[in-house]
Design a protein around this motif. Structure first.
Motif, PDB file in Angstrom:
ATOM      1  N   THR A  39       0.826  -1.206   0.000  1.00  0.00           N
ATOM      2  CA  THR A  39       0.000   0.000   0.000  1.00  0.00           C
ATOM      3  C   THR A  39       0.856   1.249   0.000  1.00  0.00           C
ATOM      4  O   THR A  39       0.350   2.349   0.084  1.00  0.00           O
ATOM      5  CB  THR A  39      -0.885   0.041   1.244  1.00  0.00           C
ATOM      6  OG1 THR A  39      -0.048  -0.160   2.383  1.00  0.00           O
ATOM      7  CG2 THR A  39      -1.963  -1.017   1.192  1.00  0.00           C
ATOM      8  N   GLN A  46       2.505   2.170   2.354  1.00  0.00           N
ATOM      9  CA  GLN A  46       2.552   2.713   3.719  1.00  0.00           C
ATOM     10  C   GLN A  46       3.949   2.469   4.254  1.00  0.00           C
ATOM     11  O   GLN A  46       4.746   1.761   3.649  1.00  0.00           O
ATOM     12  CB  GLN A  46       1.577   1.963   4.625  1.00  0.00           C
ATOM     13  CG  GLN A  46       0.163   1.935   4.141  1.00  0.00           C
ATOM     14  CD  GLN A  46      -0.633   3.087   4.717  1.00  0.00           C
ATOM     15  OE1 GLN A  46      -0.095   4.178   4.936  1.00  0.00           O
ATOM     16  NE2 GLN A  46      -1.901   2.861   4.939  1.00  0.00           N
ATOM     17  N   GLN A  95       0.064   7.123  -2.319  1.00  0.00           N
ATOM     18  CA  GLN A  95       0.395   7.168  -0.900  1.00  0.00           C
ATOM     19  C   GLN A  95      -0.541   8.138  -0.186  1.00  0.00           C
ATOM     20  O   GLN A  95      -0.848   9.199  -0.718  1.00  0.00           O
ATOM     21  CB  GLN A  95       1.838   7.627  -0.709  1.00  0.00           C
ATOM     22  CG  GLN A  95       2.813   6.490  -0.940  1.00  0.00           C
ATOM     23  CD  GLN A  95       4.238   6.953  -0.922  1.00  0.00           C
ATOM     24  OE1 GLN A  95       4.519   8.092  -1.257  1.00  0.00           O
ATOM     25  NE2 GLN A  95       5.113   6.079  -0.538  1.00  0.00           N
ATOM     26  N   PRO A  96      -0.968   7.763   1.005  1.00  0.00           N
ATOM     27  CA  PRO A  96      -1.852   8.669   1.739  1.00  0.00           C
ATOM     28  C   PRO A  96      -1.098   9.935   2.148  1.00  0.00           C
ATOM     29  O   PRO A  96       0.114   9.905   2.338  1.00  0.00           O
ATOM     30  CB  PRO A  96      -2.272   7.857   2.958  1.00  0.00           C
ATOM     31  CG  PRO A  96      -1.226   6.794   3.100  1.00  0.00           C
ATOM     32  CD  PRO A  96      -0.689   6.520   1.736  1.00  0.00           C
ATOM     33  N   GLU A  97      -1.826  11.014   2.260  1.00  0.00           N
ATOM     34  CA  GLU A  97      -1.250  12.305   2.637  1.00  0.00           C
ATOM     35  C   GLU A  97      -0.456  12.189   3.948  1.00  0.00           C
ATOM     36  O   GLU A  97       0.564  12.834   4.130  1.00  0.00           O
ATOM     37  CB  GLU A  97      -2.396  13.324   2.788  1.00  0.00           C
ATOM     38  CG  GLU A  97      -2.083  14.750   2.392  1.00  0.00           C
ATOM     39  CD  GLU A  97      -1.267  14.878   1.106  1.00  0.00           C
ATOM     40  OE1 GLU A  97      -0.163  15.427   1.226  1.00  0.00           O
ATOM     41  OE2 GLU A  97      -1.716  14.452   0.008  1.00  0.00           O
ATOM     42  N   SER A  98      -0.951  11.298   4.847  1.00  0.00           N
ATOM     43  CA  SER A  98      -0.344  11.194   6.185  1.00  0.00           C
ATOM     44  C   SER A  98       1.082  10.667   6.135  1.00  0.00           C
ATOM     45  O   SER A  98       1.809  10.738   7.113  1.00  0.00           O
ATOM     46  CB  SER A  98      -1.192  10.272   7.051  1.00  0.00           C
ATOM     47  OG  SER A  98      -1.187   8.973   6.491  1.00  0.00           O
TER      48      SER A  98
END
Ligand SMILES: Nc1nc2c(ncn2[C@@H]2O[C@H](COP(=O)(O)OP(=O)(O)OP(=O)(O)O)[C@@H](O)[C@H]2O)c(=O)[nH]1
Length: 614
Positions: free
Chosen positions: A122, A124, A158-161
Motif C-alpha cells: 500500500t 505505507q 500514498q496517503p497524505e499522512s
C-alpha cells in the motif's frame, strides 16, 4: 577478533535479538528499551539527497531498491562485517536465516518484497526494521540504519499522512541520545534548507552526535565550492564534515562498478583544486572508517551503563514475574499440579487462621466462651419451673391417681421438657462456628496471593469449601442434638439418690401428708428439677464445644477440600484449563516479561563473552 570488531559485533547481536523479540524502540513504552540504550548510526536525508548512494558506496555494492517515490519504507538495519581479503561477499537477512545471498540484485528484490510483506504494497511505512548483514572484505565493521527519506509531499498512491508518518518515524530514532545521526545533504542545494540538518539541529543542537555529509560536490555550479560547509563555517558540528562524490545517474545507468566509483571519488578529491588539501578526509571510504571508529568508542563508553541497565532490568523483570506468577503448563498433569498447589496455598492460610498466626480462630473460642454460656443462661427455666407449671405438669402426669411418695412421672416429664430447651443453644453454637469458618474461608481466599490471578478457581474453591462446611454443619447439628437427647434418655441416678427425702425432713409424717399438696412441695420439686437441669447445663457447656470442634473445626482443618480433590482428579484437561483461565491481560503481560527477560539475559551473555575475549 579484535576488540573493535567484537564490540560492534556485540551490539549487532543484541540489536538482532531486540528485533526478534519486538524491541525496536518507540511503540511499547511500558518497558525500558534495550534497543534505545544501544548506540547506533541512523542515516537521514531528504529525498534524492544521495542517501542510498552513500550507503551503497560504504558497502561497495549496489543492493538498495531504486525507483520513484518513497522507496525506503521500513528501517533497514545494515550490519557490515569485514571479512578476510579475497573471501566471497555475501548477505544475509535476519528473517531468512541460513540463506546466503551472493547475488546482490536478489538482495535488492528481497528488501522490496520484505517491505511489502509488512506494509502490504500500500506504500505505507512500517517501523519494524529489516536486518541485513553484509559480509565482505570491502567494508569496515559498522552498523547503519537506513530510514525513509524525509519528504514534503506524498506521491501517487500514498496517503497524505505518509509525510508526517515518515518524520515521526525518523524522529523516533534520532531523538534518542544514543543515536549517532548521519545527516546527508546535497551540495547543490543551500545547506540552510537541508531537511537532514534541520532535523539534526532540532534534536542535537550542540552537534555532538551529528555527522554532516555533503553529497553531489561534482554537481555544484562552476566556480562555486562547498568549503564553507566542509570547513564548518556554514553550520558548525563537533565532528568534521565529510564530502562525497557518488555515482551520477549516468554512471548508474552504465552500471559503473562501485569499487571503480570509489577509486574515481578518491581521484576527484586528490586532483581537486578546491578540496585537494582535504583529500585524505573526504570520500565514502574515509566516512565509513570515521563512523566505525566513532561507533566503537561510543559503544565502549556505553558498555558499563548498558550492563547496569541490563542487570537492573533483569532484576525488575524477575521480580515482576514472581509477582505475576509463573506460566502454567498446558498439559493436564501440569494443570492439575498447579491447581493442587494453589489449593494447598489456600489451605495453608486457612489453617493458619484456625491455629493462630493469623487472626480469626479465636472467634471460635468466643462462641464457646461467651455465646454458648450466655444462651444457656437465658433459657426460660424460671417460667418453666414456676410453681404453677410444676403443679400442672405433675398433676397431669399423675392422672386420676395422685402420686403417693415422689412424683416419678412428674419429675421425668419436667426434666425431659426442660432438657429440650438445650437444643436451641446447641444448634446455635454449630451455626455460629459455621459462620466463623465460612468467613475464614473467604478471608483465606482473598489472602492467597497465588490465587489472585485465577478468578474461576477462586470461585470453585470457595464453592467447594462452603459445601464442605455445610456438610460439617449438618454433622455438627446431628451430634449436638444427640448429646442433648442422650441427657434425657438416661438420668443421673445418683443425683436423685442423694436428694434429701421429704419424709426425713418434715419430722411429722402426719403433717407431711397434707403438706404434699401444699405449695412448698411443688417448690421443692421445682428446685430439685432446676438443680438437675443446672447440672446438665454445666455438662453441656463442656461437651457441646467438643462436639462442635470434632465435627466442624477438626474436619475443616483436615479435609476441607478433600471432596474437591477427588472431583478435580476426575476432570479432563480442558476442564482443568478452564479452572485456570487467567486474566488475558495478565497472561499477555507475563509473556512480554518473559520475552524481555530472555532478551536481557542473552544480551548479558553477549556482553560477558566479549569481556572474556578482550
Ligand atoms: N553526480 C552525482 N550524482 C549523485 C550523487 N549522489 C547522488 N547522485 C544522484 O542523485 C540521484 C539520487 O540519489 P540517491 O542516492 O538515490 O538519493 P536518495 O536520497 O537515496 O533518494 P531517495 O531514495 O529517492 O530519497 C541519483 O540519480 C544519483 O545518481 C553525487 O555525489 N554526484
Amino acid at each position: 577478533m579484535t576488540t573493535m570488531e567484537s564490540l560492534i559485533g556485540l551490539v549487532n547481536r543484541i540489536q538482532r535479538a531486540c528485533t526478534v523479540l519486538g524491541d525496536y524502540g518507540g511503540g511499547d513504552t511500558t518497558f525500558s528499551s534495550l534497543w534505545e540504550a544501544l548506540p547506533s548510526v541512523a542515516v537521514v536525508g531528504g529525498q534524492s539527497s544521495g542517501k542510498s548512494s552513500v550507503l551503497e558506496s560504504i558497502v561497495g555494492r549496489d543492493f538498495l531498491p531504486r525507483g520513484s517515490g518513497i522507496v525506503t519504507r521500513r528501517p533497514l538495519v545494515l550490519q557490515l562485517h569485514k571479512t578476510d581479503d579475497g573471501s566471497q561477499e555475501y548477505a544475509e537477512f535476519l528473517h531468512l536465516p541460513r540463506r546466503k545471498f551472493s547475488d546482490f540484485s536478489l538482495v535488492r528484490k528481497e528488501i522490496q518484497d520484505e517491505t511489502d510483506r509488512a506494509t502490504g504494497r500500500t506504500k505505507q511505512i512500517s517501523p519494524v526494521p529489516i536486518h541485513l548483514s553484509i559480509y565482505s572484505p570491502n567494508v569496515v565493521n559498522l552498523t547503519l540504519i537506513d530510514l525513509p527519506g524525509l519528504t514534503k509531499v506524498a506521491v501517487e498512491g500514498q496517503p497524505e499522512s505518509v509525510v508526517q508518518d515518515i518524520e515521526t518515524m525518523v524522529r523516533s530514532y534520532v531523538d534518542k541520545p544514543n543515536c549517532i545521526i548521519l545527516a546527508i545533504s546535497p551540495a547543490n542545494q543551500d545547506i540552510a534548507t537541508s531537511d537532514a540538518i534541520k532535523l539534526a539541529r532540532e534534536v542535537d543542537p550542540s552537534g555532538d552526535r551529528t555527522f554532516g555529509v555533503l553529497t553531489k560536490l561534482d554537481l555544484m555550479d562552476k566556480g562555486t565550492n562547498a568549503l564553507d560547509v566542509l570547513e564548518g563555517r556554514s553550520y558548525r558540528l563537533q565532528h568534521p564534515w565529510v564530502g562525497i562524490v557518488n555515482r551520477s545517474q549516468a554512471d548508474i545507468n552504465k552500471n559503473v562498478d562501485m569499487i571503480v566509483a570509489r577509486r574515481k571519488e578518491q581521484e576527484y578529491f586528490a586532483t581537486s583544486p578546491d578540496y585537494g588539501h582535504l583529500a585524505n578526509k573526504m570520500g565514502s571510504e574515509y566516512l565509513a572508517q570515521l563512523l566505525s571508529k566513532h561507533l566503537e568508542s561510543v559503544i565502549r563508553a556505553r558498555i558499563p551503563s548498558i550492563t547496569s541497565l541490563i542487570n537492573k532490568s533483569i532484576d525488575e523483570l524477575e521480580s515482576e514475574l514472581d509477582h505475576l506468577g509463573r506460566p502454567i503448563g498446558i498439559d493436564a498433569g501440569a494443570q492439575l499440579y498447579t491447581i493442587l498447589e494453589l489449593c494447598r496455598a489456600f489451605d495453608k492460610i486457612f489453617k493458619e487462621h484456625l491455629d493462630g498466626g493469623r487472626p480469626g480462630g479465636d472467634r471460635v473460642y468466643g462462641v464457646f466462651d461467651n455465646q454458648l454460656p450466655a444462651a444457656l443462661r437465658k433459657l426460660p427455666f424460671d417460667r418453666h419451673l414456676s410453681v404453677q407449671n410444676v403443679r400442672k405438669v405433675v398433676s397431669e402426669a399423675d392422672g386420676y391417681q395422685p402420686h403417693l411418695i415422689a412424683p416419678e412421672q412428674g419429675y421425668r416429664r419436667l426434666i425431659e421438657s426442660s432438657l429440650n430447651y438445650f437444643r436451641g443453644p446447641a444448634e446455635a453454637s454449630v451455626d455460629a462456628v459455621h459462620f466463623v469458618l465460612k468467613e475464614l474461608v473467604r478471608k483465606s481466599i482473598s489472602e492467597t496471593q497465588e490465587l489472585k490471578h485465577f478468578p474461576t478457581l477462586q470461585g470453585e474453591i470457595a464453592g467447594a469449601a462452603n459445601e464442605a462446611l455445610e456438610r460439617f454443619r449438618d454433622e455438627g447439628k446431628k451430634t449436638v442434638i444427640r448429646l442433648v437427647d442422650m441427657e434425657s434418655s438416661y438420668l443421673t441416678v445418683d443425683f436423685f439418690r442423694r436428694l434429701p427425702q421429704e419424709v426425713d425432713k418434715g419430722g411429722n409424717p402426719a403433717a407431711s401428708a397434707t403438706d404434699r399438696y401444699h405449695e412448698g412441695h411443688f417448690r421443692r420439686i421445682a428446685s430439685n428439677v432446676s438443680s438437675y437441669v443446672g447440672m446438665v447445663a454445666e455438662t453441656l457447656r463442656n461437651t457441646l464445644p467438643k462436639a462442635v470442634v470434632y465435627c466442624q473445626v477438626r474436619e475443616a482443618k483436615q479435609s476441607l477440600l478433600n471432596h474437591f480433590y477427588t472431583q478435580i482428579g476426575r476432570r479432563e484437561g480442558k476442564q482443568l484449563g478452564q479452572l485456570l483461565d487467567e486474566d488475558p491481560a495478565l497472561m499477555e503481560r507475563r509473556l512480554q516479561c518473559a520475552k524481555r527477560l530472555e532478551l536481557y539475559k542473552s544480551a548479558r551473555d553477549e556482553i560477558d563473552s566479549v569481556s572474556w575475549t578482550r
